[in-house]
Design a protein around this motif. Structure first.
Motif, mmCIF file in Angstrom:
data_model
loop_
_atom_site.group_PDB
_atom_site.id
_atom_site.type_symbol
_atom_site.label_atom_id
_atom_site.label_comp_id
_atom_site.label_asym_id
_atom_site.label_seq_id
_atom_site.Cartn_x
_atom_site.Cartn_y
_atom_site.Cartn_z
ATOM 1 N N GLY A 148 32.771 13.706 53.139
ATOM 2 C CA GLY A 148 32.308 12.082 52.671
ATOM 3 C C GLY A 148 30.877 12.956 52.784
ATOM 4 N N ILE A 149 29.567 13.127 52.947
ATOM 5 C CA ILE A 149 28.590 13.899 52.915
ATOM 6 C C ILE A 149 27.981 13.515 54.629
ATOM 7 N N ALA A 150 28.282 14.822 54.949
ATOM 8 C CA ALA A 150 28.001 15.251 56.576
ATOM 9 C C ALA A 150 26.816 15.751 56.581
ATOM 10 N N GLY A 151 25.499 16.385 55.801
ATOM 11 C CA GLY A 151 23.971 17.123 55.691
ATOM 12 C C GLY A 151 24.276 16.642 54.850
ATOM 13 N N ILE A 152 22.459 16.551 54.114
ATOM 14 C CA ILE A 152 21.455 16.640 53.191
ATOM 15 C C ILE A 152 20.522 17.740 53.672
ATOM 16 N N LYS A 153 20.215 19.180 52.251
ATOM 17 C CA LYS A 153 19.268 19.348 52.665
ATOM 18 C C LYS A 153 18.351 19.217 52.371
ATOM 19 N N LYS A 154 17.417 20.044 53.601
ATOM 20 C CA LYS A 154 16.113 19.203 53.546
ATOM 21 C C LYS A 154 15.132 20.231 52.663
ATOM 22 N N GLY A 155 14.572 19.336 51.053
ATOM 23 C CA GLY A 155 14.521 20.112 50.141
ATOM 24 C C GLY A 155 14.959 20.796 49.115
ATOM 25 N N GLY A 156 16.292 20.197 49.495
ATOM 26 C CA GLY A 156 17.096 20.103 47.899
ATOM 27 C C GLY A 156 17.012 18.566 47.520
ATOM 28 N N ASN A 157 17.653 18.662 46.544
ATOM 29 C CA ASN A 157 17.740 18.211 44.771
ATOM 30 C C ASN A 157 18.119 16.606 45.975
ATOM 31 N N THR A 158 18.999 16.597 46.503
ATOM 32 C CA THR A 158 19.110 14.925 46.805
ATOM 33 C C THR A 158 18.345 14.940 47.975
ATOM 34 N N ASP A 159 17.738 15.601 48.590
ATOM 35 C CA ASP A 159 16.338 15.113 49.332
ATOM 36 C C ASP A 159 15.207 14.618 48.542
ATOM 37 N N LEU A 160 15.351 15.224 48.046
ATOM 38 C CA LEU A 160 13.964 14.887 47.141
ATOM 39 C C LEU A 160 14.154 13.669 46.147
ATOM 40 N N TRP A 161 15.888 13.400 45.159
ATOM 41 C CA TRP A 161 16.556 12.518 45.044
ATOM 42 C C TRP A 161 16.086 10.982 46.221
ATOM 43 N N ASN A 162 16.135 11.354 47.386
ATOM 44 C CA ASN A 162 15.819 10.053 48.579
ATOM 45 C C ASN A 162 14.806 9.883 48.870
ATOM 46 N N THR A 163 13.879 10.722 48.726
ATOM 47 C CA THR A 163 11.810 10.840 49.129
ATOM 48 C C THR A 163 11.609 9.958 47.308
ATOM 49 N N GLU A 164 12.519 9.791 46.078
ATOM 50 C CA GLU A 164 11.923 9.402 44.979
ATOM 51 C C GLU A 164 12.442 7.741 45.075
ATOM 52 N N VAL A 165 13.333 7.752 45.714
ATOM 53 C CA VAL A 165 14.075 6.471 46.648
ATOM 54 C C VAL A 165 13.273 5.370 46.822
ATOM 55 N N LEU A 166 12.846 6.286 48.719
ATOM 56 C CA LEU A 166 12.668 5.534 49.847
ATOM 57 C C LEU A 166 10.867 5.944 50.007
ATOM 58 N N LEU A 167 9.897 6.142 49.182
ATOM 59 C CA LEU A 167 9.128 6.702 49.010
ATOM 60 C C LEU A 167 8.039 6.557 48.014
ATOM 61 N N ASN A 168 8.620 6.080 46.703
ATOM 62 C CA ASN A 168 8.131 6.676 45.872
ATOM 63 C C ASN A 168 8.621 5.578 45.031
ATOM 64 N N ASP A 169 9.191 4.378 45.314
ATOM 65 C CA ASP A 169 9.943 3.414 44.489
ATOM 66 C C ASP A 169 10.805 3.528 43.092
ATOM 67 N N ALA A 170 11.423 4.592 43.251
ATOM 68 C CA ALA A 170 12.102 4.965 42.010
ATOM 69 C C ALA A 170 13.385 4.202 42.402
ATOM 70 N N GLU A 171 13.649 3.982 40.684
ATOM 71 C CA GLU A 171 14.955 2.642 40.761
ATOM 72 C C GLU A 171 16.309 3.972 41.530
ATOM 73 N N GLY A 172 16.865 2.839 42.170
ATOM 74 C CA GLY A 172 18.413 3.971 42.295
ATOM 75 C C GLY A 172 19.195 3.183 43.795
ATOM 76 N N MET A 173 19.890 4.317 44.776
ATOM 77 C CA MET A 173 19.940 4.162 45.744
ATOM 78 C C MET A 173 19.764 4.907 46.374
ATOM 79 N N PHE A 174 19.166 5.794 47.763
ATOM 80 C CA PHE A 174 19.356 6.698 47.939
ATOM 81 C C PHE A 174 20.721 7.360 48.816
ATOM 82 N N VAL A 175 21.071 8.253 49.089
ATOM 83 C CA VAL A 175 22.278 9.183 49.901
ATOM 84 C C VAL A 175 22.136 9.200 51.212
ATOM 85 N N LEU A 176 22.794 8.649 52.234
ATOM 86 C CA LEU A 176 22.810 8.759 53.075
ATOM 87 C C LEU A 176 24.247 9.545 54.326
ATOM 88 N N GLU A 177 23.722 9.850 54.817
ATOM 89 C CA GLU A 177 24.838 10.837 55.489
ATOM 90 C C GLU A 177 26.532 10.227 55.777
#
Length: 327
Positions: A148-177
């Protein structure tokens, strides 16, 4: 209300354009009689100027600068139009670059449901494609097979992806711990150990990795987004919202101890249910396919045009009476 807020945000640009037009028009009127207030250049055939009034030449009375409205009016009009064009262009550019992040658009429940596939056992399955390196910490589950995903690095590519999905309304699903990795670039790895899954990721070709993830949307953690600070983090269910907010630093104001002053009240964006941050917990029954977006009272008023005090309380408890009793 959004239109007025945007106009207020761009008001400095409008004022600057107007002042620029006025100053430019005034400078144009000084073409024939230059003013020392706008230019420090020495003019040809100019008489020396003296600071001391006793030394001034008394033979010629001071004259006011000659104003040429025929030249100033067209220039002021043209510069005013240019300022308007600059304002519109800057507003559009700012909206395209920052507007979506500043507003933090939020998809509907139906839209979130289309981004996953619900399967048995209260689980949802979906794919995400993220550039290398992923910026996550994978771990073996402690009580069952799988990674499983135990942690997401701040400023990493997965964190940037989550920002696009959650704040910028990008298509796709965010990754969750807590999400389980069940396939890497189409290769199934459900129930495998960390060594096997890590090898698939490292040996994958290309600059991106496509992970197939499975989420327990009935028991897993919850992603919370705070507005208007737009800070977000993952919390366990039943965690005290005040403790979550203070850890993250979302700048919620508290003015009482019983939760009825309304200073800390937030409304959940999807269902517009009010939460007293100082007293209430992260909901135990929350579908974590959908992010838990909390909007401050001012944010609700500015974006929805309603007062949080007029919304029904999530816990159904009425404010205390003057005699101190409930009801």
């Amino acid at each position: 209300m959004r239109y007025l807020a945007r106009m207020a945000a761009h008001m400095p640009v409008v004022v600057a354009a107007f002042l620029g037009a006025v100053l430019a028009a005034f400078a144009w009127t000084q073409t024939f009689t230059p003013s020392p207030w706008l230019s420090s250049k020495v003019q040809p055939n100019a008489q020396p100027r003296y600071r001391c009034s006793a030394l001034r030449r008394p033979s010629r009375a001071p004259t006011m600068p000659t104003v040429h409205p025929v030249h100033a009016a067209p220039l002021a009009l043209g510069l005013g139009s240019l300022g308007s064009l600059v304002y519109v262009a800057r507003a559009r550019r700012k909206s395209a670059c920052f507007g979506r992040s500043a507003v933090a658009r939020h998809a509907t429940v139906a839209q979130w449901n289309k981004r996953v596939k619900r399967i048995e056992g209260g689980r949802a399955i979906f794919d995400v494609t993220i550039p290398k390196p992923l910026g996550v910490t994978p771990k073996d589950f402690p009580n069952r097979p799988g990674v499983g995903i135990a942690g997401i690095k701040k400023g990493g590519n997965t964190d940037l992806w989550n920002t696009e999905v959650l704040l910028n309304d990008a298509e796709g699903m965010f990754v969750l711990e807590g999400d389980e990795v069940v396939a890497v670039n189409g290769t199934l790895c459900e129930g495998k150990d960390l060594k096997t899954v890590s090898k698939l990721v490292k040996e994958s070709e290309g600059d991106t990795v496509t992970l197939k993830l499975v989420r327990n949307y009935l028991k897993g953690p919850v992603k919370i987004v705070w507005k208007p600070s737009l800070k977000m983090a993952t919390y366990k269910r039943n965690a005290l919202l005040r403790a979550c907010e203070e850890t993250l630093g979302a700048n919620v104001r508290y003015s009482c101890e019983d939760g009825w002053c309304s200073s800390c009240w937030h409304a959940e964006e999807t269902y517009m249910t009010v939460f007293r941050i100082c007293k209430m917990d992260v909901p135990e029954k929350w579908d974590n396919v959908v992010p838990f977006v909390l909007m401050s009272a001012l944010e609700v008023k500015n974006t929805k045009g309603v007062l949080v005090k007029n919304l029904m309380q999530a816990d159904g408890v009425k404010p205390p009476r003057q005699d101190g009793k409930l009801g």
